[in-house]
Design a protein around this motif. Structure first.
Motif, PDB file in Angstrom:
ATOM      1  N   PRO A 253     -34.638   0.079  15.460  1.00 26.24           N
ATOM      2  CA  PRO A 253     -34.452   1.252  14.599  1.00 26.24           C
ATOM      3  C   PRO A 253     -35.719   1.591  13.826  1.00 26.24           C
ATOM      4  O   PRO A 253     -36.371   0.705  13.268  1.00 26.24           O
ATOM      5  CB  PRO A 253     -33.323   0.818  13.651  1.00 26.24           C
ATOM      6  N   ASP A 254     -36.077   2.853  13.821  1.00 27.56           N
ATOM      7  CA  ASP A 254     -37.270   3.303  13.102  1.00 27.56           C
ATOM      8  C   ASP A 254     -36.934   4.619  12.402  1.00 27.56           C
ATOM      9  O   ASP A 254     -36.789   5.654  13.050  1.00 27.56           O
ATOM     10  CB  ASP A 254     -38.440   3.504  14.054  1.00 27.56           C
ATOM     11  N   PRO A 255     -36.812   4.595  11.066  1.00 29.85           N
ATOM     12  CA  PRO A 255     -36.423   5.806  10.323  1.00 29.85           C
ATOM     13  C   PRO A 255     -37.412   6.947  10.427  1.00 29.85           C
ATOM     14  O   PRO A 255     -37.067   8.092  10.126  1.00 29.85           O
ATOM     15  CB  PRO A 255     -36.309   5.303   8.879  1.00 29.85           C
ATOM     16  N   SER A 314     -31.915   0.334   8.548  1.00 29.59           N
ATOM     17  CA  SER A 314     -32.843  -0.357   9.451  1.00 29.59           C
ATOM     18  C   SER A 314     -33.269  -1.703   8.865  1.00 29.59           C
ATOM     19  O   SER A 314     -33.392  -2.694   9.589  1.00 29.59           O
ATOM     20  CB  SER A 314     -34.079   0.515   9.702  1.00 29.59           C
ATOM     21  N   ASP A 315     -33.509  -1.730   7.560  1.00 26.61           N
ATOM     22  CA  ASP A 315     -33.891  -2.984   6.908  1.00 26.61           C
ATOM     23  C   ASP A 315     -32.812  -4.051   7.098  1.00 26.61           C
ATOM     24  O   ASP A 315     -33.115  -5.223   7.355  1.00 26.61           O
ATOM     25  CB  ASP A 315     -34.136  -2.756   5.417  1.00 26.61           C
ATOM     26  N   LYS A 316     -31.547  -3.648   6.967  1.00 33.55           N
ATOM     27  CA  LYS A 316     -30.449  -4.593   7.153  1.00 33.55           C
ATOM     28  C   LYS A 316     -30.394  -5.073   8.608  1.00 33.55           C
ATOM     29  O   LYS A 316     -30.091  -6.241   8.874  1.00 33.55           O
ATOM     30  CB  LYS A 316     -29.120  -3.926   6.764  1.00 33.55           C
ATOM     31  N   TRP A 317     -30.685  -4.161   9.532  1.00 34.04           N
ATOM     32  CA  TRP A 317     -30.698  -4.523  10.962  1.00 34.04           C
ATOM     33  C   TRP A 317     -31.744  -5.598  11.221  1.00 34.04           C
ATOM     34  O   TRP A 317     -31.490  -6.560  11.949  1.00 34.04           O
ATOM     35  CB  TRP A 317     -30.988  -3.273  11.794  1.00 34.04           C
ATOM     36  N   GLY A 322     -33.820 -11.805  11.062  1.00 36.79           N
ATOM     37  CA  GLY A 322     -34.894 -12.571  10.448  1.00 36.79           C
ATOM     38  C   GLY A 322     -36.254 -11.932  10.581  1.00 36.79           C
ATOM     39  O   GLY A 322     -37.279 -12.622  10.645  1.00 36.79           O
ATOM     40  N   LYS A 323     -36.295 -10.606  10.594  1.00 39.63           N
ATOM     41  CA  LYS A 323     -37.560  -9.886  10.754  1.00 39.63           C
ATOM     42  C   LYS A 323     -37.763  -8.914   9.598  1.00 39.63           C
ATOM     43  O   LYS A 323     -36.869  -8.680   8.799  1.00 39.63           O
ATOM     44  CB  LYS A 323     -37.579  -9.113  12.079  1.00 39.63           C
ATOM     45  N   LYS A 324     -38.969  -8.362   9.557  1.00 41.17           N
ATOM     46  CA  LYS A 324     -39.265  -7.302   8.602  1.00 41.17           C
ATOM     47  C   LYS A 324     -39.559  -6.031   9.374  1.00 41.17           C
ATOM     48  O   LYS A 324     -40.187  -6.061  10.430  1.00 41.17           O
ATOM     49  CB  LYS A 324     -40.465  -7.666   7.723  1.00 41.17           C
ATOM     50  N   ARG A 325     -39.103  -4.907   8.821  1.00 41.80           N
ATOM     51  CA  ARG A 325     -39.252  -3.635   9.538  1.00 41.80           C
ATOM     52  C   ARG A 325     -40.653  -3.081   9.507  1.00 41.80           C
ATOM     53  O   ARG A 325     -41.157  -2.572  10.499  1.00 41.80           O
ATOM     54  CB  ARG A 325     -38.288  -2.586   8.946  1.00 41.80           C
ATOM     55  N   ARG A 326     -41.342  -3.167   8.376  1.00 43.73           N
ATOM     56  CA  ARG A 326     -42.577  -2.415   8.228  1.00 43.73           C
ATOM     57  C   ARG A 326     -43.693  -3.245   7.647  1.00 43.73           C
ATOM     58  O   ARG A 326     -43.474  -4.235   6.961  1.00 43.73           O
ATOM     59  CB  ARG A 326     -42.376  -1.187   7.341  1.00 43.73           C
ATOM     60  N   ALA A 327     -44.914  -2.806   7.963  1.00 46.92           N
ATOM     61  CA  ALA A 327     -46.105  -3.393   7.356  1.00 46.92           C
ATOM     62  C   ALA A 327     -46.469  -2.567   6.130  1.00 46.92           C
ATOM     63  O   ALA A 327     -46.018  -1.440   5.965  1.00 46.92           O
ATOM     64  CB  ALA A 327     -47.254  -3.396   8.364  1.00 46.92           C
ATOM     65  N   HIS A 328     -47.283  -3.145   5.251  1.00 50.27           N
ATOM     66  CA  HIS A 328     -47.695  -2.409   4.055  1.00 50.27           C
ATOM     67  C   HIS A 328     -48.621  -1.260   4.443  1.00 50.27           C
ATOM     68  O   HIS A 328     -49.506  -1.407   5.273  1.00 50.27           O
ATOM     69  CB  HIS A 328     -48.427  -3.330   3.088  1.00 50.27           C
ATOM     70  N   VAL A 329     -48.397  -0.128   3.846  1.00 47.31           N
ATOM     71  CA  VAL A 329     -49.237   1.045   4.087  1.00 47.31           C
ATOM     72  C   VAL A 329     -50.211   1.211   2.930  1.00 47.31           C
ATOM     73  O   VAL A 329     -49.779   1.393   1.795  1.00 47.31           O
ATOM     74  CB  VAL A 329     -48.390   2.329   4.220  1.00 47.31           C
ATOM     75  N   PRO A 330     -51.528   1.142   3.192  1.00 53.44           N
ATOM     76  CA  PRO A 330     -52.489   1.351   2.111  1.00 53.44           C
ATOM     77  C   PRO A 330     -52.253   2.691   1.437  1.00 53.44           C
ATOM     78  O   PRO A 330     -52.156   3.714   2.099  1.00 53.44           O
ATOM     79  CB  PRO A 330     -53.836   1.316   2.835  1.00 53.44           C
ATOM     80  N   GLY A 331     -52.134   2.669   0.110  1.00 47.59           N
ATOM     81  CA  GLY A 331     -51.893   3.912  -0.619  1.00 47.59           C
ATOM     82  C   GLY A 331     -50.427   4.224  -0.810  1.00 47.59           C
ATOM     83  O   GLY A 331     -50.082   5.162  -1.534  1.00 47.59           O
ATOM     84  N   ALA A 332     -49.546   3.441  -0.169  1.00 51.15           N
ATOM     85  CA  ALA A 332     -48.126   3.730  -0.292  1.00 51.15           C
ATOM     86  C   ALA A 332     -47.645   3.504  -1.711  1.00 51.15           C
ATOM     87  O   ALA A 332     -46.726   4.182  -2.176  1.00 51.15           O
ATOM     88  CB  ALA A 332     -47.321   2.847   0.679  1.00 51.15           C
ATOM     89  N   ASP A 333     -48.212   2.527  -2.394  1.00 53.35           N
ATOM     90  CA  ASP A 333     -47.772   2.230  -3.751  1.00 53.35           C
ATOM     91  C   ASP A 333     -47.932   3.436  -4.664  1.00 53.35           C
ATOM     92  O   ASP A 333     -47.116   3.679  -5.545  1.00 53.35           O
ATOM     93  CB  ASP A 333     -48.571   1.051  -4.333  1.00 53.35           C
ATOM     94  N   GLU A 334     -48.971   4.220  -4.435  1.00 48.67           N
ATOM     95  CA  GLU A 334     -49.220   5.378  -5.289  1.00 48.67           C
ATOM     96  C   GLU A 334     -48.117   6.410  -5.132  1.00 48.67           C
ATOM     97  O   GLU A 334     -47.828   7.186  -6.030  1.00 48.67           O
ATOM     98  CB  GLU A 334     -50.583   6.017  -4.955  1.00 48.67           C
ATOM     99  N   LEU A 335     -47.503   6.436  -3.943  1.00 50.22           N
ATOM    100  CA  LEU A 335     -46.452   7.426  -3.691  1.00 50.22           C
ATOM    101  C   LEU A 335     -45.061   6.875  -3.955  1.00 50.22           C
ATOM    102  O   LEU A 335     -44.171   7.605  -4.378  1.00 50.22           O
ATOM    103  CB  LEU A 335     -46.525   7.904  -2.232  1.00 50.22           C
ATOM    104  N   ALA A 336     -44.879   5.590  -3.706  1.00 43.99           N
ATOM    105  CA  ALA A 336     -43.533   5.046  -3.715  1.00 43.99           C
ATOM    106  C   ALA A 336     -43.125   4.398  -5.023  1.00 43.99           C
ATOM    107  O   ALA A 336     -41.942   4.285  -5.324  1.00 43.99           O
ATOM    108  CB  ALA A 336     -43.370   4.017  -2.581  1.00 43.99           C
TER     109      ALA A 336
END
Length: 337
Positions: A253-255, A314-317, A322-336
């Protein structure tokens, strides 16, 4: 107590999905509806908040192109091409189907011009904001490829391919130039890439307000049921359906597949652009413009909510495996944050 500096305007906006762009869009729409003269006093005020949409979108495309590193473009290109193809072919197919079934009158008054213009045009600013919050670095980079459908480019291709109109190649090429130039500059000089990259965070609020300043709530309301249907049609076909197809292609799953379920604000200008290139569409311009404007507002509000829900699902899936859906996105913190 010093109130200055303690009013969390940006923090409040970030609590809403893509709120950094969507909230200014709604504010611009409200101002233009009830106090339109404020935005037409001239000078820098009108130039920035009312008449600057083409410049701001062009600058956003330029900055977006500069963020793509040609050495790391593999998955970025894959994501951009797949999502762009889904957006185009679903919208194109839907327009052809409705035209074949209902003719020029369309379903509930939705002409092929309105359907193709709305469904094939995704809001690149909202996609970029959602990609920074819920996606991976390659998803953010794909914005510059998806930006190709911000405007009349793919609508012209679709209508031309269907034999419904003819359009000069110059008009289509002009939509691509800012992105290509940004890509070249960013890869020739990485210092310029660093300077231009913050534009992906800086420009969305201004793009949002200026897009909203071109809309009128009464005109949108005049579109009635047809405008609402067009917005929901866009959300479901290129939002939910694209999520399913894209997730199947990725085998997980990919949102971000749902993040293209919007109508670009600039798409509201598409009917007039199409009619300028082919006058036979002139009788459809007024109705199609109101319907597309309604779709812009509806999808701008609902698509981020859909992506947020699908991201949590998707995160629950992934957690169950036992996996993680996403990698950290540089600059994401400023938006999220």
């Amino acid at each position: 107590m010093n109130i200055l500096g303690n009013v969390r305007i940006l923090g409040t906006m970030k609590k809403f999905p893509a709120g950094v762009m969507v909230i200014p869009l709604l504010l611009g729409c409200l101002v233009n509806t009830f106090f339109p003269d404020i935005l037409t006093i001239g000078g820098f005020t009108t130039g920035l908040f009312k008449g600057g949409i083409q410049t701001l979108i062009g600058l956003f495309l330029f900055c977006s192109g500069a963020t793509i590193d040609v050495k790391m473009a593999g998955r970025t290109i894959y994501v951009g091409v797949v999502l762009t193809a889904l957006k185009f072919f679903i919208g194109f197919g839907l327009g052809l189907l409705l035209n074949a079934m209902f003719g020029e009158a369309g379903l509930l008054g939705l002409s092929s011009l309105a359907v193709i213009g709305a469904v094939t045009n995704s809001n690149g600013v909202i996609y970029a904001t959602l990609a920074s919050e819920y996606g991976e670095e390659s998803d953010v980079g794909a914005t510059s490829i998806l930006a190709l459908n911000d405007g009349p480019f793919f609508t012209m291709i679709a209508l031309g391919a269907a034999g419904m109109g003819t359009f000069p190649a110059k008009d289509m090429i002009a939509c691509m130039v800012p992105m290509i130039l940004g890509f070249i500059v960013g890869n020739l000089d990485h210092e310029w890439r660093k300077i231009l990259a913050p534009g992906m965070v800086l420009l969305p609020p201004f793009n949002g307000f200026t897009l909203g300043a071109g809309m009128n709530l009464f005109n949108i309301a005049a579109a009635g049921a047809s405008g609402i249907v067009l917005g929901l049609l866009t959300l479901l076909t290129t939002g939910l359906l694209s999520f399913i197809i894209y997730s199947l292609l990725r085998r997980q799953p990919d949102p971000m597949g749902a993040a293209i379920g919007t109508t670009a604000g600039v798409a509201a200008t598409t009917p007039a652009s199409i009619a300028a290139a082919d006058p036979s569409f002139e009788p459809q311009v007024e109705g199609a413009t109101a319907q597309i404007a309604a779709s812009v507002v509806i999808t701008a509000i609902l698509c981020p909510l859909m992506v947020s829900f699908l991201a949590k699902w998707s995160d629950k899936w992934f957690e169950k495996r036992g996996k993680k859906r996403r990698a950290h996105v540089p600059g994401a913190d400023e938006l999220a944050q």
